[in-house]
Design an enzyme around this catalytic site. Sequence first.
Site, PDB file in Angstrom:
ATOM      1  CB  CYS A  62      19.577  -8.237 -57.490  1.00  0.00           C
ATOM      2  SG  CYS A  62      20.946  -7.723 -58.574  1.00  0.00           S
ATOM      3  CG  HIS A  82      16.794  -4.356 -58.188  1.00  0.00           C
ATOM      4  ND1 HIS A  82      17.008  -4.814 -56.915  1.00  0.00           N
ATOM      5  CD2 HIS A  82      18.006  -4.400 -58.818  1.00  0.00           C
ATOM      6  CE1 HIS A  82      18.286  -5.124 -56.764  1.00  0.00           C
ATOM      7  NE2 HIS A  82      18.914  -4.882 -57.908  1.00  0.00           N
TER       8      HIS A  82
END
Length: 498
Positions: free
Chosen positions: A336, A423
Amino acid sequence: MTARALMIAGTTSDAGKSVVTTGLCRLLARRGVKVAPFKAQNMSNNSMVVTGSDGAGAEIGRAQWIQAVAAGAVPEPAMNPVLLKPEGDRRSHVVVMGRPAGTLDARDFTRGRDHLAEAAFAAYDDLAVRYDVIVCEGAGSPTEINLREGDFVNMGLARHVSMPVVIVGDIDRGGVYAALHGTLALLSPADQALVAGFVINKFRGDEALLAPANDAIARTTGRPVLGVVPWSPRVWLDSEDGMDVEGRRASTGDPLRVAVVRLPRISNFTDVDALGLEPGVDVSFVSDARRVGEADLVVVPGTRATLADLAWMRERGLDAAVVAHARAGRPVLGICGGFQLLGRTINDPEGVEGAAGAAADGLGLLDVATTFGEEKVLRLPSGTALGADASGYEIHHGRLARGGDEEFLGGARRAAVFGTMWHGSLESDALRHAFLGEVAATTGRRWEPSGVRFADARTARLDLLADLLEQHVDVDVLLTLVERGAPLDLPLVPPGAV
């Protein structure tokens, strides 16, 4: 019918509130109770995507997500109606019922939060008609006396429904009895009336040695110590804040070495938990450039302040160390915000994470340009990579324009440099094993999959918590508190409220 409830408060942050709350949720679920967790307001950059009431993605604290899993309940925004994600020392991004709701300045903590309290109480009242028991976790300490007037997380919530409260203290820090007594004594008489007992957490040694102190605190406060939970190296939960960021040491003699860059505003650091679960992998969090060069794999994790953390890396020489690692042909994984740092450019024209118009060149290891936008992406994607099935969750404001690099889990790959927007993808066992196999092959190391299943390990950890509470806490008293509320004749402990 309105649910019965119990609040688990703590003398400090990281005293063990999440551990006890999660264990109670698991314990009650094993006894057939329809139980839900609740935390009115969480301050954490470790969050999780769930499905909202409208079927779209929504965001809650990671701790409440794992507590729902422990309870056998479907995680939902009502379990953590207010989530604050710190963007610096004085400002937090606000999430209400799973959706972005502006920002909160430090000065707003003492005023201007009535709308958040209303949302929190409405969420609790909604859960209370759908569940038999609500186990509520407090935040920080219930004696944040400068914030008590507008509190809706600790005693403000307890007073909302006359909920009994148990205070947890961490004996590993030292001074636990002073902390328990002081926490109670600084509460107002009306707040004290709801505090029914204490639990001591993380004790190492012979519990019999505590008997005189437990007797003394019971005499001086009129509240018993309901249990002493021993320290266990196997207690390992999805934490809600960076206080629990620590490495996982390998159990083999020559492990793969993973260095995770410990960014100041690190988010979703539990992404690497699955790596630490492998007995042949050694995970450490590092902030020293020299440690990067010692690793087989470098992980740049998520961050809530991408440009600020990029500047921090450059101040410490960590950017050059990561680039040198990659140019030596050694693996790098960005997740991310960490993936965005590995790209060509980062732009924040609308000031989503900081000053409007801020921009910087990234590390240039991947052909990706990131532009932040106001609308947050909340998704639960799935797919394949490295020949393995994988799933995860996305939480980000960044919009990515990928160039010619190979696609990898919503991100990009160039040789041994990987970047993903997903994630939690390493919790997919097949993908984790395939990825670590690539790391080993690239670095010339030997590594074999252990056969560890992440889901099974998580289940075992949750059952361990329930077992510890069953063995070391007077669960019958806790259940009586849930059923009947706090006793009405609890004594006032001077000096009362400040």
